[in-house]
Write an enzyme that holds these catalytic residues in place. Structure first.
Site, PDB file in Angstrom:
ATOM      1  N   TYR A   1       0.979  -1.426   0.019  1.00 20.22           N
ATOM      2  CA  TYR A   1      -0.084   0.196  -0.012  1.00 20.22           C
ATOM      3  C   TYR A   1       0.758   1.578  -0.069  1.00 20.22           C
ATOM      4  O   TYR A   1       1.147   2.305  -0.603  1.00 20.22           O
ATOM      5  CB  TYR A   1      -1.116   0.849   1.062  1.00 20.22           C
TER       6      TYR A   1
ATOM      7  N   LYS B   1       0.936   4.284  -3.214  1.00 21.95           N
ATOM      8  CA  LYS B   1       0.398   5.598  -2.504  1.00 21.95           C
ATOM      9  C   LYS B   1       1.674   6.333  -2.988  1.00 21.95           C
ATOM     10  O   LYS B   1       1.639   7.626  -3.288  1.00 21.95           O
ATOM     11  CB  LYS B   1       0.022   5.358  -1.076  1.00 21.95           C
TER      12      LYS B   1
END
Length: 306
Positions: free
Chosen positions: A173, A177
Site C-alpha cells: 500500500y 501510494k
C-alpha cells in the site's frame, strides 16, 4: 437550490464512490451542482467481488436530494473499465471536467509474509487504477484542447500518509501510494498545456479501510451544533470539491494532507545539505562525508506504526 454553486454545470467522475471517502466526495460534488458519475465495483476490503455494488445507492441518494448522477460499475484498473468510465460521462452528460481517483483496498502483511499476489493486487488497484482513468480522461482533454476548446479540467488523486512516510505492515500500500505522488507530479507537468490541473490528497478519515485504526470516533468541541467528528470522511470532501472546481485555477502539482479540520500543504522531497568533491569519492571518504551531512539534515518523519 442555490444558482451559484461552485460546480454548477461540471461533470465529475469519482472512482470507488460507493462507500467511505468516495461516497462523501460524490455527495459533496452533487451538493455543489455537479453531475456525478459514481464508479464502484462493489468489492470487499480484499478486492474480491461483493454481493452487489453500492454505486446505485449513492446515485439514488444524490437524485433524492435533487442532484444528477449515474452509476458506473466497471473495473477502472482495466483499460476497458477506465475507458468506459470516461465514455459514460460523455454519453450521459456530454463532457467530463473532473476526475477523482479514489478506488482502493488493503491486503496488509509484514514484508516477510507479503505474498506476491497481495503485492500485485494492491499495486494494480491503487496505482494502475489511478493511471488508466487519468490516461483516458487526459486523452479526451487533449483532443478538446487541440480542437480549440481548452478545458478547465481537474484531477484529484488519492495518496496517503503511508505514501508520504511509510507504514509498518503496509509495504504494498505504501509503495502504491508513493507511486501515486510521482504520477501526480508528472501528470501535472505534462497536462498543464491542455488545461488540466492535477493534485493529490493524503487524507486521514474513518472508512472501511481504516476502521481498525480509527476504532473510536475522535471528537472535538464544535459549538452549539454539537461535537465535531474529526475522523468523518465528509471532512475531506470540501478540499476535494474545491480542487475539482474551476475556482482552483493555478493550483497544480501539489499534495495536501487533510484530516478533520486541518489542511497542510506537503513539501515533499527537497535537497538538503550536500557537498561536491569534484572527483570520485573513496569508500571511506564518502562514508565520513555522509556522517558529517546527516546531523545537518532534517530528521525524517516517523514511519506510521513505529
Amino acid at each position: 437550490m442555490d444558482g451559484h454553486r461552485l460546480c454548477d454545470g461540471r461533470v465529475v467522475a469519482v472512482t470507488g464512490a460507493g462507500r467511505g471517502l468516495g461516497r462523501a466526495h460524490a455527495l459533496a460534488f452533487a451538493a455543489e451542482g455537479a453531475h456525478v458519475v459514481v464508479n464502484d465495483l462493489g468489492v470487499g476490503l480484499d478486492g474480491l467481488p461483493g454481493a452487489d455494488s453500492p454505486a446505485v445507492q449513492v446515485v439514488e441518494e444524490i437524485r433524492a436530494a435533487g442532484g444528477a448522477a449515474t452509476a458506473h460499475g466497471g473495473d477502472v484498473a482495466t483499460g476497458e473499465g477506465a475507458a468506459s468510465l470516461v465514455r459514460t460521462a460523455l454519453e450521459t452528460y456530454g463532457r467530463l471536467d473532473t476526475l477523482v481517483n479514489n478506488a482502493g483496498f488493503l491486503r496488509d502483511r509484514m514484508l516477510v509474509n507479503l505474498a506476491e499476489d497481495d503485492w500485485d493486487a494492491v499495486i494494480r488497484v491503487h496505482l494502475k487504477g489511478h493511471f488508466l482513468p487519468l490516461r483516458h480522461a487526459a486523452a479526451y482533454w487533449r483532443t478538446e484542447a487541440k480542437a480549440g476548446r481548452t478545458p478547465a479540467a481537474r484531477v484529484v488523486n488519492t495518496s496517503s500518509g503511508a505514501g508520504l512516510l511509510g507504514s509498518v505492515g503496509q509495504g504494498n500500500y505504501s509503495a502504491a501510494k508513493a507511486g501515486i505522488l510521482g504520477l501526480t507530479l508528472v501528470a501535472a507537468a505534462e497536462l498543464e498545456r491542455y488545461g488540466v490541473q492535477v493534485n493529490a490528497i493524503a487524507p486521514a478519515a474513518r472508512t472501511r479501510m481504516t476502521e481498525t485504526v480509527f476504532a473510536e470516533t475522535m471528537t472535538a468541541p464544535e459549538g452549539p451544533g454539537g461535537a465535531f467528528d474529526a475522523m468523518a470522511p465528509e471532512n475531506v470532501s470540501p478540499l476535494v470539491v474545491w480542487l475539482g472546481s474551476a475556482d482552483s485555477s493555478g493550483v497544480t502539482g501539489r499534495v495536501f494532507e487533510v484530516e478533520g479540520g486541518r489542511v497542510t500543504v506537503m513539501e515533499g522531497w527537497r535537497r538538503g545539505p550536500g557537498t561536491d568533491k569534484g572527483a570520485r569519492w573513496t569508500v571511506r571518504e564518502v562514508g565520513q562525508t555522509v556522517r558529517e551531512l546527516l546531523p545537518r539534515a532534517e530528521t525524517p518523519g516517523a514511519v506510521h506504526g513505529t
